[in-house]
Design a protein around this motif. Structure first.
Motif, short mmCIF file in Angstrom:
data_model
loop_
_atom_site.label_atom_id
_atom_site.label_comp_id
_atom_site.label_asym_id
_atom_site.label_seq_id
_atom_site.Cartn_x
_atom_site.Cartn_y
_atom_site.Cartn_z
N ASN A 9 -6.68 -8.21 3.24
CA ASN A 9 -8.25 -8.92 4.03
C ASN A 9 -9.19 -8.83 3.93
OD1 ASN A 9 -5.87 -9.31 5.59
ND2 ASN A 9 -5.56 -7.43 6.38
N GLY A 10 -9.60 -9.17 2.55
CA GLY A 10 -11.03 -9.21 1.66
C GLY A 10 -11.36 -7.02 0.90
N ARG A 11 -10.93 -6.61 2.06
CA ARG A 11 -11.14 -4.51 1.68
C ARG A 11 -9.91 -4.15 0.23
NH1 ARG A 11 -10.51 -2.42 7.21
NH2 ARG A 11 -12.56 -3.57 8.72
N PRO A 12 -10.79 -3.46 -0.82
CA PRO A 12 -10.07 -3.28 -1.93
C PRO A 12 -9.45 -1.99 -1.44
CG PRO A 12 -13.23 -2.50 -1.52
CD PRO A 12 -12.48 -3.90 -0.33
N ILE A 13 -8.39 -1.94 -1.76
CA ILE A 13 -7.41 -1.05 -1.39
C ILE A 13 -7.34 1.00 -2.06
CG2 ILE A 13 -4.89 0.28 -1.76
CD1 ILE A 13 -5.32 -2.14 0.66
N GLU A 25 -4.93 8.73 0.74
CA GLU A 25 -3.61 8.23 1.80
C GLU A 25 -3.85 7.97 3.40
OE1 GLU A 25 -0.02 7.61 1.73
OE2 GLU A 25 -0.88 7.35 0.51
N ARG A 26 -5.03 8.74 3.90
CA ARG A 26 -4.57 9.01 5.03
C ARG A 26 -4.90 7.49 5.97
NH1 ARG A 26 -7.28 12.78 9.58
NH2 ARG A 26 -6.24 14.61 8.00
N GLN A 27 -6.24 6.93 4.81
CA GLN A 27 -6.03 5.52 5.72
C GLN A 27 -5.57 4.34 5.15
OE1 GLN A 27 -9.62 5.82 3.09
NE2 GLN A 27 -11.21 5.44 5.20
N LEU A 28 -4.54 4.57 3.98
CA LEU A 28 -3.90 3.93 4.16
C LEU A 28 -2.67 3.69 4.27
CD1 LEU A 28 -4.02 4.30 -0.23
CD2 LEU A 28 -4.36 2.40 1.18
N ALA A 29 -1.91 5.22 5.75
CA ALA A 29 -0.80 4.81 6.38
C ALA A 29 -1.50 4.25 7.36
CB ALA A 29 -0.96 6.17 6.64
N ARG A 30 -2.55 4.11 8.08
CA ARG A 30 -3.16 3.43 9.33
C ARG A 30 -3.30 1.70 8.47
NH1 ARG A 30 -8.20 4.68 9.14
NH2 ARG A 30 -7.77 7.16 10.47
N ILE A 31 -3.54 0.77 6.91
CA ILE A 31 -3.39 -0.29 6.76
C ILE A 31 -2.07 -0.32 7.28
CG2 ILE A 31 -3.41 -1.86 5.25
CD1 ILE A 31 -6.20 -0.02 4.41
N ARG A 32 -1.27 0.46 6.01
CA ARG A 32 0.08 0.30 6.69
C ARG A 32 0.85 0.20 8.33
NH1 ARG A 32 0.13 4.52 2.38
NH2 ARG A 32 1.16 5.92 3.78
N SER A 33 0.61 0.71 8.70
CA SER A 33 1.11 1.07 10.68
C SER A 33 -0.01 -0.60 10.83
CB SER A 33 1.01 2.39 10.69
OG SER A 33 0.05 2.41 11.44
N GLN A 34 -1.25 -0.31 10.85
CA GLN A 34 -1.28 -1.57 11.51
C GLN A 34 -1.61 -3.01 11.27
OE1 GLN A 34 -5.48 0.18 12.84
NE2 GLN A 34 -3.91 1.78 13.91
N GLN A 35 -1.50 -3.01 9.76
CA GLN A 35 -1.50 -4.53 9.00
C GLN A 35 -0.52 -5.45 8.80
OE1 GLN A 35 -5.41 -4.79 6.36
NE2 GLN A 35 -6.08 -3.20 8.12
N CYS A 76 1.10 -1.72 -0.13
CA CYS A 76 -0.16 -0.04 0.54
C CYS A 76 0.95 1.53 0.02
CB CYS A 76 -0.90 0.16 1.32
SG CYS A 76 -2.29 -1.39 1.15
N LEU A 77 1.95 1.03 -0.13
CA LEU A 77 2.62 2.40 -0.33
C LEU A 77 2.85 2.79 -2.15
CD1 LEU A 77 6.15 0.94 0.70
CD2 LEU A 77 5.03 2.50 1.77
N ASP A 78 2.04 2.25 -2.59
CA ASP A 78 1.62 3.05 -4.28
C ASP A 78 0.22 2.16 -4.47
OD1 ASP A 78 1.86 3.91 -6.58
OD2 ASP A 78 3.50 3.78 -7.69
N GLN A 79 -0.73 2.81 -5.89
CA GLN A 79 -1.66 1.80 -5.96
C GLN A 79 -1.47 1.64 -7.76
OE1 GLN A 79 -5.60 3.27 -4.76
NE2 GLN A 79 -4.95 4.05 -3.23
N ALA A 80 -1.72 0.67 -7.90
CA ALA A 80 -2.09 0.37 -9.37
C ALA A 80 -3.29 1.33 -10.72
CB ALA A 80 -2.84 -1.01 -9.85
#
Length: 233
Positions: A65-69, A74-84, A53-57
């Motif tokens: 985990n079943g969720r469309p990236i 960006e704020r939500q992606l940062a949370r995913i990177r830090s927690q998942q 989740c550092l870049d998008q297609a």
């Protein structure tokens, strides 16, 4: 865990369109240990950036985990990177003025984990990688292998659903590299999901499953390039 379908990443250079990822499909189940191997310029770094989740297609779908990236900001992606996702890099990326304990603790502070829980999780992670007696040491007081173990502990402490390792033995001698791969083997046996990016066949052989990338395409259980090689679907 990871579900990619027809993922495309392209760049325009001098009026020509270059496909870093050419309609890639990849599926990784929870608990799998997958190595993605390819030479420089094959697209493996681009694939790692999208998985992490550092870049998008530019096209296709990616579900983590079943969720469309693609739907996340960006704020939500940062949370995913830090927690998942637990990231482990070739260059260790440890802060030189912080001790091993403080380096492992830092992402937990950003997550807002309480001090008591942080202390417990940091100690457990460092002990798990054999650094229980080195918690107060700074990076320059640790060997290369110990620094990478510290980086692995930092990834484990956030309790990620996915461990993403980019050339984790690239800066290590052969003996130390083998020791680090043993740590990954132990993590896999403990149930962790691991995606390992490498250019080294011997490192890739440590994984449960090997996928090769060449010219932006994925191939499994085949040598590449080869007219009989079948892209991963």
């Amino acid at each position: 865990m990871i579900d990619m379908e027809n993922v495309v990443k392209r760049y325009t250079l001098g009026g020509e369109t270059i496909y870093a990822l050419d309609h890639v499909s990849l599926h990784v189940s929870p608990g799998e240990y997958v190595a993605i191997i390819g030479p420089s310029g094959s697209g493996k770094s681009t694939l790692m950036n999208i998985i992490g989740c550092l870049d998008q297609a530019d096209g296709g779908t990616y579900l983590l985990n079943g969720r469309p990236i693609k739907k996340y900001r960006e704020r939500q992606l940062a949370r995913i990177r830090s927690q998942q996702i637990g990231f482990i890099f070739q260059g260790f990326n440890l802060l030189p003025k912080l001790s091993a304990f403080e380096n492992v603790e830092l992402p937990l502070i950003y997550q807002g984990v309480s001090a008591r829980k942080r202390r417990k999780r940091v100690r457990e992670a460092l002990e798990r990688v054999g650094l229980g007696q080195r918690m107060k040491h700074r990076p320059n007081q640790l060997s290369g292998g110990q620094q990478q173990r510290c980086a692995i502990a930092r990834a484990l402490a956030v309790q990620p659903s996915l461990i993403l390792a980019d050339e984790p033995t690239g800066n290590l001698d052969k003996k130390t590299g083998r020791e680090i791969m043993q740590v990954f083997d132990e993590l896999h046996k403990a149930g962790n999901t691991i995606v390992l990016i490498t250019h080294d066949d011997k490192v890739a052989q440590c994984a449960q499953r090997i996928i090769r990338i060449e010219d932006g395409k994925l191939y499994e259980n085949q040598e590449v390039p080869d007219d009989d090689a079948v892209p991963v679907v």
